[in-house]
Design an enzyme around this catalytic site. Structure first.
Site, mmCIF file in Angstrom:
data_model
loop_
_atom_site.group_PDB
_atom_site.id
_atom_site.type_symbol
_atom_site.label_atom_id
_atom_site.label_comp_id
_atom_site.label_asym_id
_atom_site.label_seq_id
_atom_site.Cartn_x
_atom_site.Cartn_y
_atom_site.Cartn_z
ATOM 1 N N LYS A 74 0.799 -1.068 0.016
ATOM 2 C CA LYS A 74 -0.062 0.257 0.027
ATOM 3 C C LYS A 74 0.861 1.183 -0.029
ATOM 4 C CE LYS A 74 -3.600 -2.607 2.170
ATOM 5 N NZ LYS A 74 -4.647 -2.934 3.560
ATOM 6 N N GLN A 100 -4.926 -1.980 9.596
ATOM 7 C CA GLN A 100 -4.723 -3.121 8.948
ATOM 8 C C GLN A 100 -5.227 -4.139 9.657
ATOM 9 O OE1 GLN A 100 -3.718 -3.706 6.033
ATOM 10 N NE2 GLN A 100 -3.804 -5.500 5.831
ATOM 11 N N ASP A 127 -11.518 2.623 4.152
ATOM 12 C CA ASP A 127 -11.672 1.037 4.256
ATOM 13 C C ASP A 127 -12.965 0.756 4.165
ATOM 14 O OD1 ASP A 127 -9.503 -1.107 4.345
ATOM 15 O OD2 ASP A 127 -9.253 -0.703 6.647
HETATM 16 N N1 GUN Z 1 -7.225 -7.358 5.865
HETATM 17 C C1 GUN Z 1 -7.508 -7.758 4.633
HETATM 18 N N2 GUN Z 1 -7.897 -6.951 3.977
HETATM 19 C C2 GUN Z 1 -7.944 -5.804 4.429
HETATM 20 C C3 GUN Z 1 -8.546 -4.526 3.851
HETATM 21 O O1 GUN Z 1 -9.068 -4.327 3.137
HETATM 22 N N3 GUN Z 1 -8.127 -3.439 4.786
HETATM 23 C C4 GUN Z 1 -7.751 -3.634 6.091
HETATM 24 N N4 GUN Z 1 -7.503 -2.739 6.852
HETATM 25 N N5 GUN Z 1 -7.313 -4.817 6.553
HETATM 26 C C5 GUN Z 1 -7.318 -5.796 5.623
#
Ligand code: GUN
Length: 292
Positions: free
Chosen positions: A49, A93, A116
């Site tokens: 990211k 996350q 998110d």
């Molecule tokens: N863990 C797996 N997919 C995601 C996501 O799209 N966002 C976040 N914050 N954590 C994740």
């Protein structure tokens, strides 16, 4: 069978987003990435990211609290980021360590910075078909992948395997929306579903998001179906340098010859998720600038 190339489609989207950021007035959009602990998959996702943000011209702020952080301390950190006018988007996350209440943390993020899309308000906006909200990145990425591959869901039977907050529920709601590209008939299957193969075999479009390696086998898929594999599972493989290989929720060797189209793992849904996160961050920057 045709492969849906997530890397190529995400690259096109990323190029568009880069041009958008370059043309934006004022400071660059800024995304705060919060990762608690050292879960290896999370380390790799957050790094990806950060790298994509840099490529597009989005500023990222990486925050790595120790695994011992308490619920109250993490909520205070989120409150500070909510109040910080130089931050447009906040991502915590998942998964968080077990001692933390993940849902309470997702709800602590200001809805206007919830890139998110996990906050109650943003998930509710998906249900209400309100485009001012943020759509969770993986479901939004799946819809974008289908649209850009020329798959029109209208009138089709979409079967979603999995009912998670992150993928299953929101992607089902998106496919159901009464708008171009969506308007599908949707069935959601889960661990309590009786005679699962008889339902998945009805799918024109099968979306597998259950997090179980190679769960979907040839007997569960109708010939000619479109298969979207959301799983990213680490399976031990002593022949690999890392000691593991990545595999999806679909048994690719047996299912792929049957399908009209299928997403590979890696290189399918994954790259789209990151691209949609950047899309949401740019949207947050625009909306927050307009609100000031
Ligand atoms: N863990 C797996 N997919 C995601 C996501 O799209 N966002 C976040 N914050 N954590 C994740």
């Amino acid at each position: 069978m045709e492969l849906i190339d997530g890397n190529a489609i995400a690259a096109a989207l990323i190029a568009e987003l880069k041009a958008t950021v370059a043309a934006m007035p004022g400071r660059a959009p800024c995304l705060a990435l919060v990762r608690v602990g050292e879960d290896p998959a999370s380390v790799s996702y957050v790094r990806k990211k950060e790298k994509t943000a840099a490529e597009i011209g989005v500023t990222s702020r990486i925050i790595l609290p120790p695994i011992t952080i308490t619920q109250v301390e993490l909520e205070t950190l989120i409150d500070e980021l909510n109040a910080d006018l130089s931050v447009d988007g906040i991502l915590v996350q998942s998964p968080l360590p077990k001692h933390l209440d993940e849902l309470a943390i997702f709800r602590r993020v200001a809805p206007s910075k919830d890139v998110d899309g996990f906050h109650t308000l943003n998930l509710g906006k998906v249900a209400q078909e309100d485009p001012t909200g943020f759509v969770a990145c993986t479901p939004a990425g799946i819809m974008e992948l289908l649209a850009r591959s020329g798959v029109d869901l209208s009138g089709q039977h979409v079967v979603v395997l999995g009912r998670s907050l992150i993928v299953g529920k929101p992607v089902a709601l998106l496919a159901l929306q009464k708008k171009a590209g969506a308007n599908a008939t949707v069935t959601i299957c889960h661990s309590g579903t009786r005679d699962l193969p008889s339902i998945t075999r009805q799918a024109d479009v099968l979306i597998a998001a259950i997090g179980r390696a190679e769960f979907v086998t040839a007997d569960m898929v109708k010939p000619g179906a479109v298969v979207i594999d959301v799983g990213i599972n680490r399976v031990t493989d002593p022949t690999k340098k890392t000691g593991y290989r990545l595999t999806g929720d679909v048994h690719f060797p047996s299912v792929s010859p049957l399908c009209s189209r299928i997403t590979p793992v890696p290189g399918g849904v994954g790259p789209m998720t990151v691209a949609m996160l950047m899309h949401n961050t740019i949207k947050a920057r625009r909306q927050n600038a307009a609100a000031i």
